[in-house]
Motif scaffolding. Sequence first.
Motif, PDB file in Angstrom:
ATOM      1  N   LEU A 203       0.828  -1.209   0.000  1.00 26.99           N
ATOM      2  CA  LEU A 203       0.000   0.000   0.000  1.00 26.99           C
ATOM      3  C   LEU A 203       0.859   1.254   0.000  1.00 26.99           C
ATOM      4  CD1 LEU A 203      -2.786  -1.052   2.543  1.00 26.99           C
ATOM      5  CD2 LEU A 203      -3.018  -0.787   0.061  1.00 26.99           C
ATOM      6  N   SER A 204       1.950   1.212   0.758  1.00 26.94           N
ATOM      7  CA  SER A 204       2.822   2.389   0.819  1.00 26.94           C
ATOM      8  C   SER A 204       3.502   2.653  -0.527  1.00 26.94           C
ATOM      9  CB  SER A 204       3.876   2.208   1.916  1.00 26.94           C
ATOM     10  OG  SER A 204       4.761   1.151   1.598  1.00 26.94           O
TER      11      SER A 204
ATOM     12  N   GLY B 231      -9.375  -4.091  -1.619  1.00 22.47           N
ATOM     13  CA  GLY B 231      -8.471  -3.022  -1.229  1.00 22.47           C
ATOM     14  C   GLY B 231      -7.094  -3.493  -0.826  1.00 22.47           C
ATOM     15  N   TRP B 232      -6.785  -4.753  -1.100  1.00 22.13           N
ATOM     16  CA  TRP B 232      -5.475  -5.304  -0.732  1.00 22.13           C
ATOM     17  C   TRP B 232      -4.529  -5.189  -1.919  1.00 22.13           C
ATOM     18  CZ3 TRP B 232      -4.215  -5.995   4.047  1.00 22.13           C
ATOM     19  CH2 TRP B 232      -3.061  -6.707   4.387  1.00 22.13           C
ATOM     20  N   PRO B 233      -3.278  -4.823  -1.692  1.00 19.24           N
ATOM     21  CA  PRO B 233      -2.347  -4.644  -2.818  1.00 19.24           C
ATOM     22  C   PRO B 233      -2.082  -5.957  -3.551  1.00 19.24           C
ATOM     23  CG  PRO B 233      -1.177  -4.558  -0.725  1.00 19.24           C
ATOM     24  CD  PRO B 233      -2.632  -4.526  -0.395  1.00 19.24           C
ATOM     25  N   VAL B 234      -1.977  -5.867  -4.863  1.00 23.24           N
ATOM     26  CA  VAL B 234      -1.681  -7.032  -5.698  1.00 23.24           C
ATOM     27  C   VAL B 234      -0.171  -7.143  -5.833  1.00 23.24           C
ATOM     28  CG1 VAL B 234      -1.979  -8.095  -7.949  1.00 23.24           C
ATOM     29  CG2 VAL B 234      -3.861  -6.763  -6.935  1.00 23.24           C
ATOM     30  N   LEU B 235       0.417  -8.171  -5.217  1.00 29.01           N
ATOM     31  CA  LEU B 235       1.864  -8.317  -5.199  1.00 29.01           C
ATOM     32  C   LEU B 235       2.392  -9.087  -6.401  1.00 29.01           C
ATOM     33  CD1 LEU B 235       2.319  -9.255  -1.422  1.00 29.01           C
ATOM     34  CD2 LEU B 235       2.457  -6.982  -2.459  1.00 29.01           C
ATOM     35  N   GLY B 236       1.573  -9.945  -6.980  1.00 32.06           N
ATOM     36  CA  GLY B 236       2.036 -10.817  -8.050  1.00 32.06           C
ATOM     37  C   GLY B 236       2.261 -12.224  -7.525  1.00 32.06           C
ATOM     38  N   ASP B 237       2.241 -13.186  -8.427  1.00 30.47           N
ATOM     39  CA  ASP B 237       2.329 -14.594  -8.021  1.00 30.47           C
ATOM     40  C   ASP B 237       3.586 -14.899  -7.225  1.00 30.47           C
ATOM     41  OD1 ASP B 237      -0.050 -15.007  -9.304  1.00 30.47           O
ATOM     42  OD2 ASP B 237       0.844 -15.870 -11.121  1.00 30.47           O
ATOM     43  N   GLU B 238       4.729 -14.410  -7.692  1.00 29.12           N
ATOM     44  CA  GLU B 238       5.996 -14.747  -7.038  1.00 29.12           C
ATOM     45  C   GLU B 238       6.060 -14.199  -5.623  1.00 29.12           C
ATOM     46  OE1 GLU B 238       6.431 -15.182 -11.324  1.00 29.12           O
ATOM     47  OE2 GLU B 238       5.729 -13.531 -10.077  1.00 29.12           O
ATOM     48  N   LEU B 239       5.652 -12.952  -5.417  1.00 28.81           N
ATOM     49  CA  LEU B 239       5.713 -12.365  -4.082  1.00 28.81           C
ATOM     50  C   LEU B 239       4.627 -12.925  -3.173  1.00 28.81           C
ATOM     51  CD1 LEU B 239       6.597  -8.625  -4.843  1.00 28.81           C
ATOM     52  CD2 LEU B 239       8.091 -10.461  -4.026  1.00 28.81           C
ATOM     53  N   ASP B 240       3.467 -13.221  -3.729  1.00 27.12           N
ATOM     54  CA  ASP B 240       2.437 -13.880  -2.926  1.00 27.12           C
ATOM     55  C   ASP B 240       2.939 -15.226  -2.414  1.00 27.12           C
ATOM     56  OD1 ASP B 240       0.456 -11.950  -2.982  1.00 27.12           O
ATOM     57  OD2 ASP B 240      -0.463 -12.717  -4.816  1.00 27.12           O
ATOM     58  N   LEU B 241       3.606 -15.968  -3.288  1.00 26.97           N
ATOM     59  CA  LEU B 241       4.170 -17.253  -2.885  1.00 26.97           C
ATOM     60  C   LEU B 241       5.240 -17.064  -1.815  1.00 26.97           C
ATOM     61  CD1 LEU B 241       4.436 -20.333  -3.311  1.00 26.97           C
ATOM     62  CD2 LEU B 241       6.165 -19.816  -5.054  1.00 26.97           C
ATOM     63  N   ALA B 242       6.081 -16.046  -1.987  1.00 27.58           N
ATOM     64  CA  ALA B 242       7.137 -15.786  -1.016  1.00 27.58           C
ATOM     65  C   ALA B 242       6.563 -15.515   0.365  1.00 27.58           C
ATOM     66  CB  ALA B 242       7.989 -14.599  -1.471  1.00 27.58           C
ATOM     67  N   VAL B 243       5.478 -14.742   0.432  1.00 23.82           N
ATOM     68  CA  VAL B 243       4.843 -14.442   1.719  1.00 23.82           C
ATOM     69  C   VAL B 243       4.331 -15.726   2.368  1.00 23.82           C
ATOM     70  CG1 VAL B 243       2.866 -13.305   2.803  1.00 23.82           C
ATOM     71  CG2 VAL B 243       4.255 -12.071   1.121  1.00 23.82           C
ATOM     72  N   GLY B 244       3.684 -16.581   1.582  1.00 23.75           N
ATOM     73  CA  GLY B 244       3.175 -17.842   2.128  1.00 23.75           C
ATOM     74  C   GLY B 244       4.278 -18.767   2.599  1.00 23.75           C
ATOM     75  N   LEU B 245       5.341 -18.891   1.813  1.00 19.96           N
ATOM     76  CA  LEU B 245       6.459 -19.751   2.198  1.00 19.96           C
ATOM     77  C   LEU B 245       7.141 -19.243   3.463  1.00 19.96           C
ATOM     78  CD1 LEU B 245       8.101 -20.400  -1.308  1.00 19.96           C
ATOM     79  CD2 LEU B 245       6.609 -21.938  -0.016  1.00 19.96           C
ATOM     80  N   LEU B 246       7.314 -17.933   3.564  1.00 18.12           N
ATOM     81  CA  LEU B 246       7.944 -17.356   4.741  1.00 18.12           C
ATOM     82  C   LEU B 246       7.130 -17.638   5.993  1.00 18.12           C
ATOM     83  CD1 LEU B 246      10.145 -15.644   6.047  1.00 18.12           C
ATOM     84  CD2 LEU B 246       8.826 -13.601   5.433  1.00 18.12           C
ATOM     85  N   GLY B 247       5.810 -17.506   5.886  1.00 10.29           N
ATOM     86  CA  GLY B 247       4.955 -17.774   7.035  1.00 10.29           C
ATOM     87  C   GLY B 247       5.103 -19.204   7.535  1.00 10.29           C
ATOM     88  N   LEU B 248       5.204 -20.165   6.621  1.00  4.56           N
ATOM     89  CA  LEU B 248       5.386 -21.557   7.028  1.00  4.56           C
ATOM     90  C   LEU B 248       6.775 -21.788   7.621  1.00  4.56           C
ATOM     91  CD1 LEU B 248       3.625 -23.316   4.028  1.00  4.56           C
ATOM     92  CD2 LEU B 248       2.862 -23.310   6.411  1.00  4.56           C
ATOM     93  N   GLY B 249       7.766 -21.107   7.080  1.00  2.58           N
ATOM     94  CA  GLY B 249       9.105 -21.249   7.627  1.00  2.58           C
ATOM     95  C   GLY B 249       9.220 -20.758   9.056  1.00  2.58           C
TER      96      GLY B 249
END
Length: 298
Positions: free
Chosen positions: A58-59, A68-86
């Motif tokens: 958003l910033s 209203g949520w920012p669209v990060l793209g497939d690669e960054l969306d995946l990165a966020v999910g993988l990081l959360g599991l890690g």
Amino acid sequence: MTTTLPAPEQVTVPVPYHRLAHTERHRWWRPLVGTLLVLAGAFAAALGPMIVAGIVGLSLGLPQDEYGWPVLGDELDLAVGLLGLGLVIPVVMLVARWTQRRPGGTVSSVAGRLRWGWLGRCVLLAVPAVGLMYAVLFLLPGTGAEAVFVGWERFLFGVAVVAVLVPFQAAGEEYLFRGWLVQAFGSWTRSPWPGIVVSSVLFGLVHGYGTPWGMADLIFFGVVAAVLTVRTGGLEAAIVLHAVGNLAALVTGAAIGALGSEETATDAPALVAAVDMAMVAVYGVAVLWLRPQSLLSR
């Protein structure tokens, strides 16, 4: 002539992996409280990166979806999910220390740490096993799919994301299912099988339900990974197979722009599931054949 035998305290016999939570401070309620804390911590670990990524997006003025949520793209969306599991890894280790009064490293192995030499040997077994599986799938009729290469720039970005984060994601799931859950049940029962069965079924269920074959494949993977964890005294073999398998699948997805796909292993058709289970079985036999004689070795 007499023979002096070593005192019992001088003989080091490692406690079975699944019994490491059954310490002198064990109480029946500690695994229950710990499981609730692990689940709460895992939820926070998954939510935290999403919130941070959303605020940053958003910033930066990224485009927004209908919510209203920012669209990060497939690669960054995946990165966020993988990081959360890690991030589940430190959650499990901290909860083990806080609620069960034992070193967090005992979730890793009977040695109280990841045994890096053994982990490296497992990599040498997993890479050819997974590679052979993909070769078989490529040659079998009806298992290939026509796709278009996304281009080197996007492909290399996707590969960088999965190469850095997938090992942590795979390890996070293993610390939760083959680590915490197997040891939680092992603190109550001498047999490892209640923990093996329950953790494997839950592992399949959290991936959703697609096909009966895909679900069977996931549960079979969970059983083999849990057996290897108990028999080898640590999570290394399970982490490696999980990570190498996910890396192969996601690198393939990165090449065709499918990192945003919602399909999981539970959607696998019968033939793919059968080949995957055969690969998992071969890897399991190889690991048990080559496992170190001393579970405390590096």
